[in-house]
Design a protein around this motif. Structure first.
Motif, mmCIF file in Angstrom:
data_model
loop_
_atom_site.group_PDB
_atom_site.id
_atom_site.type_symbol
_atom_site.label_atom_id
_atom_site.label_comp_id
_atom_site.label_asym_id
_atom_site.label_seq_id
_atom_site.Cartn_x
_atom_site.Cartn_y
_atom_site.Cartn_z
ATOM 1 N N ASP A 381 0.849 -1.191 0.000
ATOM 2 C CA ASP A 381 0.000 0.000 0.000
ATOM 3 C C ASP A 381 0.884 1.241 0.000
ATOM 4 N N GLY A 382 0.660 2.094 -0.975
ATOM 5 C CA GLY A 382 1.410 3.344 -1.028
ATOM 6 C C GLY A 382 2.911 3.152 -1.160
ATOM 7 N N GLY A 383 3.323 2.106 -1.856
ATOM 8 C CA GLY A 383 4.738 1.877 -2.035
ATOM 9 C C GLY A 383 5.424 1.210 -0.861
ATOM 10 N N ARG A 384 4.661 0.862 0.171
ATOM 11 C CA ARG A 384 5.235 0.206 1.349
ATOM 12 C C ARG A 384 4.670 -1.206 1.504
ATOM 13 N N THR A 385 5.426 -2.055 2.183
ATOM 14 C CA THR A 385 4.995 -3.427 2.463
ATOM 15 C C THR A 385 4.694 -3.547 3.950
ATOM 16 N N TYR A 386 3.526 -4.105 4.262
ATOM 17 C CA TYR A 386 3.102 -4.243 5.653
ATOM 18 C C TYR A 386 2.891 -5.720 5.980
ATOM 19 N N THR A 387 3.304 -6.120 7.179
ATOM 20 C CA THR A 387 2.990 -7.440 7.715
ATOM 21 C C THR A 387 2.461 -7.265 9.131
ATOM 22 N N GLU A 388 1.753 -8.282 9.608
ATOM 23 C CA GLU A 388 1.213 -8.232 10.974
ATOM 24 C C GLU A 388 2.323 -8.049 11.999
ATOM 25 N N SER A 389 3.391 -8.815 11.867
ATOM 26 C CA SER A 389 4.469 -8.742 12.862
ATOM 27 C C SER A 389 5.159 -7.384 12.841
ATOM 28 N N ASP A 390 5.382 -6.811 11.658
ATOM 29 C CA ASP A 390 6.028 -5.497 11.577
ATOM 30 C C ASP A 390 5.150 -4.408 12.197
ATOM 31 N N MET A 391 3.863 -4.450 11.940
ATOM 32 C CA MET A 391 2.973 -3.406 12.444
ATOM 33 C C MET A 391 2.783 -3.520 13.957
ATOM 34 N N ASN A 392 2.827 -4.752 14.485
ATOM 35 C CA ASN A 392 2.634 -4.931 15.931
ATOM 36 C C ASN A 392 3.933 -4.836 16.712
ATOM 37 N N GLY A 393 5.048 -5.160 16.066
ATOM 38 C CA GLY A 393 6.329 -5.086 16.748
ATOM 39 C C GLY A 393 6.755 -6.368 17.440
ATOM 40 N N PHE A 394 6.100 -7.482 17.119
ATOM 41 C CA PHE A 394 6.485 -8.779 17.680
ATOM 42 C C PHE A 394 5.971 -9.867 16.741
ATOM 43 N N PRO A 395 6.448 -11.112 16.890
ATOM 44 C CA PRO A 395 6.059 -12.177 15.961
ATOM 45 C C PRO A 395 4.552 -12.414 15.925
#
Length: 916
Positions: A381-395
């Motif tokens: 989205d918007g040139g960025r890649t998002y994952t659940e772990s990255d957005m939350n800060g833990f696995p």
């Protein structure tokens, strides 16, 4: 309670267990497990029936959430493992407990181990599939595993000793009624070394061996005499009821045992998630930002434009504001100040944007809450890649555990944690996703877990209507029944439809089957046989390709299901099934691409969210009936309907807003609410003619408008200072009120008038302009046009001239309600124009056992002509209402009427802007 019952309780049900923490370590705290009545009754009845009837049975247990299903399964498994018949012969060699949910799998394994009285009886398969293979081969007594492991096991195990199995399935859903269940049954089918010896010794001809192999495949997928299935679920689907349910003498299917949602709520074991249900609706307007007016497919473009709105930062920010402020003021102090909320989004992209918006708003407002997000995979989205772990800060594996921490109050989900997630502190759910059927029940039921300090739950729904949620829940509130079994003749009907396409022949199917059932065959050989079939498919017109592929899919799904409950002995169906499965993979259809560029040409002018209902959704205490599987006579792609972008936007704006700012719409909504709450006005509109009802309405609306002076002086001043604007507003309010408060049965009590007409039929059996028979009659269009050109009015279709309902369903051209309304709307658009169609609202009502169509017409702001080819005017025929009659005016009289009734249109016509 008799002595035998007490002894049975002590021996088989009452257990002392030691509490374990989340990591499986014993805490030292011990307690007794004692069954509730429905658990005791269920297990005893299942055991008694299995003892009497032996293996080869199917049982459906419909137990609501909160029923203590984990312990019920544990008691049942241990007692089945030691069950003996009247001759003291063991009934089941092994008991296999299967779960669809990994979280509950851990709970089941723990319960099984706690009830284990002899070490080694229970084998928990929580590592590799090889471990499960070994457990089955050595005949472990109780095996606990997941359904996900079975496809792997099928490839590893070719033979099993001829043993008898009890298979307990937790949360029986569609995954147990199709190909996964077929694999499971194939693994458990009786097979032995003796069978292998006989295969080698037999000297059948190749054709005989070929047919025997097909029959064995059929038998393996059908009911197995050595396997009993015990299926537990709270929300059985039609397939599940037919697969595992008990067939009654009246042909309906019902569960063997039930503990309903209503019982669980009344006994306090789960919360009533519908007790506080609030719905919202969004109102918005779009703008076209380019000068050109490109044409797009209407259906696809409307979908994209609504997606544009729902993903627009302003729309998400408005919803986040409502959610957070609601939580802060009404939720955070619940459950002893520990209450949490779940936000259910419609896609992974929505979840990402909600997470960003939540973090931003919580930070700006200084709230101490934090939000977590749960979605699978990655989102661009918007040139960025998002994952659940990255957005939350833990696995990702720690999300559920971290949500237990006090600072995390919001969990934003996209198709995760909506089933099988138990968090008693969940108090409120914010729904921004379309829900229906079982999915609605399972999603909202995340709130139903009890807690000592939990007194209530709340739902704020931004998408669904209260009636839709009620319809989803009612089949599962009490016992769920299947109205009838699936008709096996449907398979032969689909087979005939497929043959009619001439894409394949019996010889093609036989040739494929010979290769398929040859153990030395390769995928290259299989696809080589299918190549000429695929070539014939490509020669079909695109519409027929779509239909053929749909019929093929229907056949595969229906056969995979029916072959498990009906012992088919038709090799042709089996051969067609395997042929169809592989052919379908080859028949890819070029999908129409969505016109994504349209989103670059628009912007959002306004957006507002308004509460539409609040309170308890009350469910009826009655058995819920589900319908069996049906087939579709024809699969056709939705026809393209190309329209200019400006017209598509105008139609959406007409549906979702009016040409006013959001603050003015709020004021008008308040005006409508006051009018709706006036019983005298309601009575007047219901029983009076439209003209007299308008007199009462105008008097009342003047009173209400006086009350908005302090609320919105700007709007009040505009209404009073601009007569044309004021009249337009009052007309709009009146039309809206009349549509909501006038009923066909009340209108039939009055004779026809200037604003009320009766016609017996919509269709005429005389073709018009070369159209097919059963076209919409000219008298219908003329009457509607006359209402639009005069003062508006109501047309009742399916009613004789004397006011007697004859019913629209009696017409020769009638198919169903949807088709009837679609043909009416299409005829109005084609015969009167798009602008006229926007002034017409049609709905079907039941009157005295007959279906009547009430067509409400509000006065048009421009003249409306009927396009019929008449020479009265190059623009068409012009009709008005005179008394109770519809009258066509001559060209000269029409011009005079238009100058008087539509002065602006007459002026435009004189200046040339309304050409002939």
């Amino acid at each position: 309670m008799g002595a035998d019952s007490v002894l049975d309780l002590i021996r088989n049900f009452i257990h002392e267990v030691e509490e374990e923490d989340e990591n499986g370590r014993k805490t030292g705290r011990r307690f007794l497990i004692f069954p509730r009545y429905h658990q005791l009754d269920c297990v005893r009845k299942l055991i008694a029936h299995a003892r009497e009837h032996g293996p080869g049975q199917s049982y459906l247990i419909q137990h609501s959430a909160g029923s203590g299903k984990t312990y019920t399964i544990a008691w049942l498994a241990h007692q089945l493992a030691t069950l003996h018949d009247a001759n003291d012969r063991r009934i089941f060699d092994s008991v296999i407990v299967i779960t669809d949910r990994k979280v509950l799998d851990r709970q089941l394994q723990r319960a099984m181990r706690q009830f284990e009285q002899t070490l080694g009886v229970v084998e928990n398969i929580d590592t590799t599939s090889r471990q499960l293979k070994e457990a089955l081969e050595v005949g472990k007594t109780i095996i606990v595993t997941t359904l996900q492991k079975f496809p792997v096991i099928v490839n590893q195990i070719s033979e099993l000793p001829a043993r008898r199995f009890a298979v307990i399935i937790d949360e029986a859903r569609s995954s147990q009624t199709g190909e996964n269940a077929r694999s499971l049954r194939a693994v458990l089918a009786a097979g032995s070394l003796e069978e292998a010896e006989r295969e080698e010794a037999d000297t059948d001809t190749p054709q005989e061996a070929f047919e025997k192999t097909i029959h064995r495949e059929i038998e393996r997928r059908g009911r197995l005499p050595n396997v009993s299935m015990f299926a537990f679920t709270a929300t059985p689907k039609p397939k599940t009821l037919e697969m595992f349910g008990t067939r009654r003498p009246d042909g309906k299917y019902e569960p063997f045992h039930r503990y309903t949602m209503r019982q669980a709520i009344e006994e306090g074991f789960i919360m009533d998630v519908l007790a506080n249900y609030t719905t919202y609706k969004a109102y918005w307007r779009l703008l076209k930002t380019i000068e050109d007016d490109p044409r797009y497919d209407k259906r696809k473009t409307q979908h994209l434009l609504k997606t544009f709105v729902e993903l627009h930062p302003h729309a998400i920010n408005e919803k986040v504001k409502i959610m957070v402020e609601h939580f802060a003021t009404q939720v955070q102090h619940e459950i002893g100040g520990k209450a949490k909320a779940m936000v259910v989004t419609r896609s992974r992209l929505h979840a990402v944007r909600y997470k960003l918006a939540f973090d931003r708003y919580l930070d700006e407002q200084g709230y101490p809450f934090k939000a977590l997000v749960a979605f699978s995979g990655t989102v661009q989205d918007g040139g960025r890649t998002y994952t659940e772990s990255d957005m939350n800060g833990f696995p990702e594996s720690q999300t559920a555990k971290m949500f237990e921490r006090p600072e995390y109050r919001f969990l934003i989900v996209a198709d995760k944690f909506q089933t099988g997630f138990d968090q008693p502190l969940l108090h409120t759910m914010y729904v921004d996703k379309k829900l229906g059927g079982v999915n609605a029940v399972q999603t909202l039921s995340r709130l139903n877990r009890t807690h000592p300090e939990k007194r209530s739950t709340m739902v704020l729904d931004f998408v669904n209507e209260a009636d839709e949620i009620k319809a989803a829940f009612e089949p599962y509130y009490e016992v769920t029944l299947l109205s009838e079994g699936t008709d096996p003749n449907l398979l032969y009907e689909i087979q005939s439809r497929l043959t009619a396409f001439a894409v394949f022949t019996d010889a093609d199917v036989d040739a494929f089957a010979k290769v398929y059932f040859d153990k030395k065959a390769t995928m290259d050989k299989l696809y080589a046989v299918l190549a000429p079939v695929e070539e014939r498919f490509r020669e079909l017109p695109k519409e027929e390709q779509h239909d053929f592929r749909g019929q093929l899919t229907d056949f595969i799904r229906l056969y995979a299901f029916l072959s498990q409950i009906i012992p088919f002995a038709d090799p042709d169906l089996e051969k067609l099934y395997v042929f169809a499965r592989y052919l379908l993979r080859k028949l890819q259809i070029d999908r129409d691409t969505l016109p994504w560029d349209v989103q670059q040409y628009i912007d959002m002018e306004s957006y507002r969210i308004q509460k539409t209902s609040s309170g308890r959704i009350t469910l009826e205490r009655k058995a819920g009936a589900l319908e069996p599987q049906r087939t579709k006579g024809r699969h056709a792609p939705a026809p393209e309907e190309l329209e200019p972008l400006s017209r598509i936007i105008a139609e959406l704006n007409e549906r979702f807003g009016i040409n006013l700012g959001p603050e003015h719409r709020v004021t008008l909504d308040q005006v409508m609410a006051k009018l709706d709450a006036d019983p005298a006005l309601d009575a007047s509109v219901r029983v009076n003619t439209r003209e007299n009802a308008r007199l009462t309405f105008d008097h009342k609306v003047e009173q209400v408008l006086q009350e908005i002076v302090d609320l919105n002086f700007e709007l009040y001043k505009r209404i009073t200072d601009d007569p044309a604007f004021g009249e337009a507003i009052k007309n709009m309010l009146f039309d809206h009120y009349v549509r909501a408060h006038r009923q066909a049965d009340e209108l039939l009590k009055r004779p026809p008038s200037k604003t009320l007409a009766f016609l017996p039929a919509l269709f005429t059996d005389e073709p018009m302009d070369g159209a097919d028979t059963f076209s919409v009659g000219t008298d219908v269009l003329a009457t509607i046009a006359a209402f639009l050109n005069t003062e508006g009015g109501d047309l009742l279709l399916g009613v004789a001239a004397d006011g007697t309902p004859v019913g629209i369903e009696q017409e020769d051209g009638y198919v169903d309600e949807d088709d009837y309304l679609q043909r009416l709307v299409h005829a109005v658009r084609k015969g009167l124009g798009e602008q006229a169609a926007a002034c017409v609202d049609a709905r079907i009502q039941m009157v005295r056992g007959k279906m009547v169509c009430l067509v409400s017409c509000r006065r048009s702001s421009t003249p409306v002509f009927v396009q019929s080819g008449s020479e009265a005017s190059a623009r068409g025929d012009f009709y008005v209402r005179q008394g109770s009659e519809t009258v066509r005016l001559s060209a000269e009289d029409a011009e005079a009427y238009i100058r008087s009734r539509f002065p602006q249109s007459a002026a435009d016509r004189a200046s040339g802007s309304l050409g002939e």
